[in-house]
Each structure stands twice: as C-alpha cells, then as structure tokens.
Enzyme design. Structure first.
Site, PDB file in Angstrom:
ATOM      1  CG  HIS A 211      -1.688  -0.980   1.290  1.00 52.48           C
ATOM      2  ND1 HIS A 211      -2.963  -1.218   2.251  1.00 52.48           N
ATOM      3  CD2 HIS A 211      -1.999  -2.217   0.273  1.00 52.48           C
ATOM      4  CE1 HIS A 211      -3.699  -2.181   1.845  1.00 52.48           C
ATOM      5  NE2 HIS A 211      -3.135  -2.885   0.972  1.00 52.48           N
TER       6      HIS A 211
ATOM      7  CD  GLU B 253      -2.195   4.603   2.577  1.00 52.00           C
ATOM      8  OE1 GLU B 253      -3.280   5.282   2.628  1.00 52.00           O
ATOM      9  OE2 GLU B 253      -1.899   3.589   2.400  1.00 52.00           O
TER      10      GLU B 253
ATOM     11  CB  CYS C 162      -6.521   0.002   5.129  1.00 54.32           C
ATOM     12  SG  CYS C 162      -4.810  -0.664   5.232  1.00 54.32           S
TER      13      CYS C 162
ATOM     14  CB  CYS D 144      -1.837   1.943   5.845  1.00 54.84           C
ATOM     15  SG  CYS D 144      -1.504   1.160   4.429  1.00 54.84           S
TER      16      CYS D 144
END
Length: 149
Positions: A53, A55, A83, A86
């Site tokens: 992801h 992040e 999420c 993250c």
C-alpha cells in the site's frame, strides 16, 4: 484547508500514476516544514506484495531515512483514508499527523467495505496521539475509485 489542497492533489496524481503502472489507485507523501520530502504509490500488483500500500511503502522508506524526531513532526498525506494495516504502520513509525483525501466510506462505495475502519478508531487504540484531518477534496479523488473499481 487550502494549505492541504496542493498536497492532497499530489496524492491524487500519485494514485493515478499507480493505476497507470498497473496498481490500485492510492498515493501518499510526507511533508516536513512545508516541503514534500518523500512520495510513494501503491505497488501491490507490480511488486506482487499484498502489503504494498502507498502509506506502508512510504513509512518503510521514511523509517530508513529519517529520525524518530523528524517522523513525529512530519505530516503524512494520503489519497484515501489509511486502512487498519497502514494505520498501524503509521502509528508504530511515530508519524504525528495524517491528512487524507477520500474517506474509507467513499472507498467502500466503490471497492466494497471489506476490512475497512476509520483510521481515527485505530489510532485511538494507541497510547500516543496521531492527529488526523480529512476528508479533503473528495470530489476530486472519488472519480479515481469510481473508474478503477
């Protein structure tokens, strides 16, 4: 709000770049003293890594490059609310501020609500405060999700 706009718009550009590269529409960056110091995009497909992801990619790089003192004073901007995975990484890295574009509820409209939770709830479980602002400029970011999902 206006001082966040240019950074959120850059996150949306990174999210589109991620899509152009064959990944999900997410981008993130770090700002220190008003300047972008690091950028990342989602790499789930190109790296064959489900944890790729934007992040998390950003936090991994930041932890190698910046001291804990710097990380506490930076702002992490992201195209979409982080999420749970993250948010955990952001918390453990010591980042002090998060600003996001699209809310997780907006993402859920297009991608489904599987395993989504507001990042504020995840951060609230910790002993250290992570300041959160958002959503910002959702009308500019939500078309990325509408088109992709």
């Amino acid at each position: 709000m206006e001082h966040h706009s240019k950074f959120i718009r850059r996150c949306y550009e990174l999210a589109q770049q991620a899509v152009n590269n064959g990944n999900h529409p997410f981008g993130a960056l770090l700002v220190h003293q008003g300047e972008i110091i690091l950028e990342a995009e989602n790499t789930v497909h190109t790296e064959k890594d489900p944890t790729g992801h934007a992040e998390l990619n950003l936090v991994r790089q930041a932890g190698k490059q910046f001291s804990p003192q710097v990380l506490r004073g930076i702002t992490l901007y992201t195209s979409t609310e982080p999420c749970m995975m993250c948010s955990g990484a952001i918390y453990w890295a010591g980042v002090g501020y998060v600003v996001y574009g699209c809310a997780e509820t907006t993402l859920a409209k297009y991608a489904g609500s599987d395993f989504l939770a507001p990042c504020r709830e995840t951060f609230a479980k910790g002993n250290r405060v992570v300041h959160v602002e958002g959503p910002y400029l959702e009308d500019e970011g939500s078309p990325l999700h509408a088109k992709f999902w």
